[in-house]
Design a protein around this motif. Sequence first.
Motif, PDB file in Angstrom:
ATOM      1  N   ASN A   1      31.120   5.346  -2.654  1.00  0.00           N
ATOM      2  CA  ASN A   1      30.060   4.357  -2.423  1.00  0.00           C
ATOM      3  C   ASN A   1      28.721   4.841  -2.949  1.00  0.00           C
ATOM      4  O   ASN A   1      27.945   4.070  -3.524  1.00  0.00           O
ATOM      5  CB  ASN A   1      29.945   4.043  -0.926  1.00  0.00           C
TER       6      ASN A   1
ATOM      7  N   LYS B   1      32.881  -3.495  -4.420  1.00  0.00           N
ATOM      8  CA  LYS B   1      32.673  -2.898  -3.094  1.00  0.00           C
ATOM      9  C   LYS B   1      33.305  -3.769  -2.002  1.00  0.00           C
ATOM     10  O   LYS B   1      33.881  -3.263  -1.041  1.00  0.00           O
ATOM     11  CB  LYS B   1      31.178  -2.714  -2.829  1.00  0.00           C
TER      12      LYS B   1
ATOM     13  N   TYR C   1      24.934   0.980  -9.720  1.00  0.00           N
ATOM     14  CA  TYR C   1      24.309  -0.331  -9.483  1.00  0.00           C
ATOM     15  C   TYR C   1      22.809  -0.257  -9.781  1.00  0.00           C
ATOM     16  O   TYR C   1      22.253  -1.116 -10.473  1.00  0.00           O
ATOM     17  CB  TYR C   1      24.559  -0.752  -8.037  1.00  0.00           C
TER      18      TYR C   1
ATOM     19  N   ASN D   1      26.578   3.008  -5.847  1.00  0.00           N
ATOM     20  CA  ASN D   1      25.185   2.603  -5.627  1.00  0.00           C
ATOM     21  C   ASN D   1      24.278   3.129  -6.733  1.00  0.00           C
ATOM     22  O   ASN D   1      23.367   2.426  -7.193  1.00  0.00           O
ATOM     23  CB  ASN D   1      24.695   3.107  -4.265  1.00  0.00           C
TER      24      ASN D   1
END
Length: 291
Positions: A160, A120, A167, A164
């Motif tokens: 993104n 990122k 993640y 996320n």
Amino acid sequence: AAHYTYKLPWIPQRKKGSTGVFMTQIPEDTEQLLTTYLMYARFKKENVAKSVQSELAELDKKVYVTYCSAFMYLSECYHQTLDEKDWTTAGEDELVEYSEFLCSVANDAKRIRKIFANLKIKMKLIKEEEDEKAAEVRSEDIHMMAIEAERRRKVESKINELMNVTYMAFNDLSMLALDHLSCIFLTFLFHDNDFFLEKSFASKWSQDLEALSDGRSDNLLMSQLMKELCKLLESKFEYLENTSFFNLCCIMANKIVVLYLTFLLEANKQTEAFVRQTGKELHQLRVDVAS
């Protein structure tokens, strides 16, 4: 590689030969393959004709969807491996090997989260570089650049979001592995301190509370349990990355509090004096957990 007697899904290794955290090369091998994929799948804007530059954002989206999907599949494989086994139903020697395997899973998940955090940052730097170049365009190209920038902004937002989600999938994986690990450690704890599970425990605990009410705090059962727990955790400190070890301590502290309340309810059934005597020990437990 270390020698393991019992069957494990795969063999963990240690970071520094026979010492250091338990881990595997799965995260690094996966990252290397997918980084190579990114290198060849993404097109640099300056290397393509202007007529197709507006489509690069959508192409980037598809490339990163593939990248994240590969890691999501990896997380599902890890999860499936953890779900297929009861990690606490085994003999003591077998539990030792299971605990090392679970440490490696938690550490692997932590390093994959770091891979995504770094990616990122890298994407942000690339965007800043592209924005600088966009500021140098001719005035007649500004309108087209604005349209392209808006399209890219929407695509980046989607990328993104996907990153996320990936993640957090590995964050959940790490916590699941640590939860199984905490159960094994509690098994070790009560194996060495089985008097906590005896029927006479409540009456002995009641005597402890009377001593605590009189200002005496040596050799209390719950304090002894906390000391044994701390000793166990300290002996496993080098098995886990710092973040994973901290999360394990939090999980263990939560479970000890739940166990304490379970003990408290059971003991309260056996003696009416129990409720009047627990105030100071609750304070002592808070001190022990905080430490």
